[in-house]
Design a protein around this motif. Structure first.
Motif, PDB file in Angstrom:
ATOM      1  N   UNK A  44       0.900  -1.207   0.560  1.00  0.00           N
ATOM      2  CA  UNK A  44       0.019  -0.085   0.070  1.00  0.00           C
ATOM      3  C   UNK A  44       0.444   1.039   0.075  1.00  0.00           C
ATOM      4  N   UNK A  45      -0.053   2.983  -0.579  1.00  0.00           N
ATOM      5  CA  UNK A  45       1.067   3.357  -0.530  1.00  0.00           C
ATOM      6  C   UNK A  45       1.694   4.207   1.303  1.00  0.00           C
ATOM      7  N   UNK A  46       2.728   4.714   0.966  1.00  0.00           N
ATOM      8  CA  UNK A  46       3.109   4.872   2.270  1.00  0.00           C
ATOM      9  C   UNK A  46       3.932   3.821   2.773  1.00  0.00           C
ATOM     10  N   UNK A  47       4.240   2.730   2.741  1.00  0.00           N
ATOM     11  CA  UNK A  47       4.176   1.845   3.124  1.00  0.00           C
ATOM     12  C   UNK A  47       5.659   0.832   2.604  1.00  0.00           C
ATOM     13  N   UNK A  48       6.939   1.119   3.438  1.00  0.00           N
ATOM     14  CA  UNK A  48       7.925   0.604   2.947  1.00  0.00           C
ATOM     15  C   UNK A  48       7.505  -1.454   2.770  1.00  0.00           C
ATOM     16  N   UNK A  49       8.860  -1.855   1.750  1.00  0.00           N
ATOM     17  CA  UNK A  49       8.909  -2.515   1.611  1.00  0.00           C
ATOM     18  C   UNK A  49       8.756  -3.764  -0.159  1.00  0.00           C
ATOM     19  N   UNK A  50       8.733  -4.748  -0.783  1.00  0.00           N
ATOM     20  CA  UNK A  50       8.766  -4.724  -1.515  1.00  0.00           C
ATOM     21  C   UNK A  50       7.303  -5.308  -1.942  1.00  0.00           C
ATOM     22  N   UNK A  51       6.900  -5.588  -3.148  1.00  0.00           N
ATOM     23  CA  UNK A  51       5.531  -6.467  -4.370  1.00  0.00           C
ATOM     24  C   UNK A  51       5.991  -7.959  -2.903  1.00  0.00           C
ATOM     25  N   UNK A  52       4.617  -8.398  -2.943  1.00  0.00           N
ATOM     26  CA  UNK A  52       4.620  -9.945  -1.962  1.00  0.00           C
ATOM     27  C   UNK A  52       4.441 -10.375  -2.686  1.00  0.00           C
ATOM     28  N   UNK A  53       4.723 -11.312  -2.943  1.00  0.00           N
ATOM     29  CA  UNK A  53       4.233 -12.826  -4.274  1.00  0.00           C
ATOM     30  C   UNK A  53       3.574 -13.617  -3.623  1.00  0.00           C
ATOM     31  N   UNK A  54       2.482 -13.952  -4.352  1.00  0.00           N
ATOM     32  CA  UNK A  54       1.464 -14.739  -3.414  1.00  0.00           C
ATOM     33  C   UNK A  54       1.123 -16.421  -5.039  1.00  0.00           C
ATOM     34  N   UNK A  55      -0.038 -17.470  -4.177  1.00  0.00           N
ATOM     35  CA  UNK A  55      -0.006 -17.915  -4.756  1.00  0.00           C
ATOM     36  C   UNK A  55      -1.459 -18.259  -4.827  1.00  0.00           C
ATOM     37  N   UNK A  56      -2.048 -18.453  -5.445  1.00  0.00           N
ATOM     38  CA  UNK A  56      -4.005 -19.056  -5.602  1.00  0.00           C
ATOM     39  C   UNK A  56      -4.158 -19.946  -5.916  1.00  0.00           C
ATOM     40  N   UNK A  57      -4.685 -21.068  -5.135  1.00  0.00           N
ATOM     41  CA  UNK A  57      -4.814 -22.300  -4.817  1.00  0.00           C
ATOM     42  C   UNK A  57      -6.196 -22.422  -4.869  1.00  0.00           C
ATOM     43  N   UNK A  58      -7.010 -23.353  -5.665  1.00  0.00           N
ATOM     44  CA  UNK A  58      -8.566 -23.535  -5.899  1.00  0.00           C
ATOM     45  C   UNK A  58      -8.857 -24.394  -5.071  1.00  0.00           C
ATOM     46  N   UNK A  59     -10.023 -24.223  -4.187  1.00  0.00           N
ATOM     47  CA  UNK A  59     -10.299 -25.598  -3.127  1.00  0.00           C
ATOM     48  C   UNK A  59     -12.138 -26.199  -3.406  1.00  0.00           C
ATOM     49  N   UNK A  60     -12.206 -26.872  -3.956  1.00  0.00           N
ATOM     50  CA  UNK A  60     -13.631 -27.917  -4.169  1.00  0.00           C
ATOM     51  C   UNK A  60     -13.821 -28.116  -2.966  1.00  0.00           C
ATOM     52  N   UNK A  61     -15.423 -28.827  -2.149  1.00  0.00           N
ATOM     53  CA  UNK A  61     -15.204 -29.861  -1.690  1.00  0.00           C
ATOM     54  C   UNK A  61     -14.363 -31.239  -2.179  1.00  0.00           C
ATOM     55  N   UNK A  62     -14.358 -31.710  -0.953  1.00  0.00           N
ATOM     56  CA  UNK A  62     -14.166 -33.680  -0.978  1.00  0.00           C
ATOM     57  C   UNK A  62     -12.565 -33.696  -0.882  1.00  0.00           C
ATOM     58  N   UNK A  63     -11.873 -33.174  -0.301  1.00  0.00           N
ATOM     59  CA  UNK A  63     -10.898 -33.235   0.928  1.00  0.00           C
ATOM     60  C   UNK A  63      -9.870 -32.426   0.415  1.00  0.00           C
ATOM     61  N   UNK A  64      -9.659 -31.784  -0.445  1.00  0.00           N
ATOM     62  CA  UNK A  64      -8.996 -30.259  -0.715  1.00  0.00           C
ATOM     63  C   UNK A  64      -8.038 -29.439   0.087  1.00  0.00           C
TER      64      UNK A  64
END
Length: 140
Positions: A44-64
């Motif tokens: 966010x603006x005015x926050x020091x630091x670098x960009x954050x690397x992200x993962x996305x995970x698709x969850x569905x019913x069935x134990x995932x």
């Protein structure tokens, strides 16, 4: 449902890259094809630091969710340093798994933590330790 995973802390990757975590998760048969690297989010603006690397995970019913939770706990427990994995549900609720909280757990405690995390990944489920809201009064 899609959850977003970010990584904070030390452990050999100064940029907090989620690539090693993504590789770890991709080794789980039930998670293959469900884990994707997302574009880095700028701080966010005015926050020091670098960009954050992200993962996305698709969850569905069935134990995932259970497989994801167990894999996250195991990965954090085996990492050097003080890494913390944050999982964000679509409703904005965040769940964290911190290395300093899982390293000393025995097998039973690890299993209980993974089960608790899996339940919390389900939409509408309360976060452990947070007060639950009473049901809304019926309109009338």
């Amino acid at each position: 449902m899609e959850v977003v995973i970010s990584l904070q802390g030390g452990g050999g990757w100064p940029d907090n890259s989620v690539a090693p975590l993504g590789t770890w998760l991709g080794r789980e048969r039930e998670l293959r094809g469900r884990v994707r690297r997302a574009p880095a989010a700028a701080p966010p603006p005015a926050v020091m630091g670098t960009a954050t690397d992200l993962l996305t995970v698709v969850l569905e019913p069935g134990g995932v969710a259970t497989v994801l939770a167990a894999a996250l706990v195991a990965w954090v427990q085996r990492r050097a340093g003080s890494q913390t994995v944050t999982v964000t549900r679509p409703d904005g609720t965040t769940l964290t798994v911190a290395a300093e909280h899982v390293r000393g757990l025995d097998a039973r405690q690890v299993s209980e933590l993974a089960q608790q995390l899996a339940r919390s990944l389900e939409p509408g489920e309360p976060i452990p330790g947070e007060p639950t809201r009473p049901p809304a009064a019926p309109a009338g």
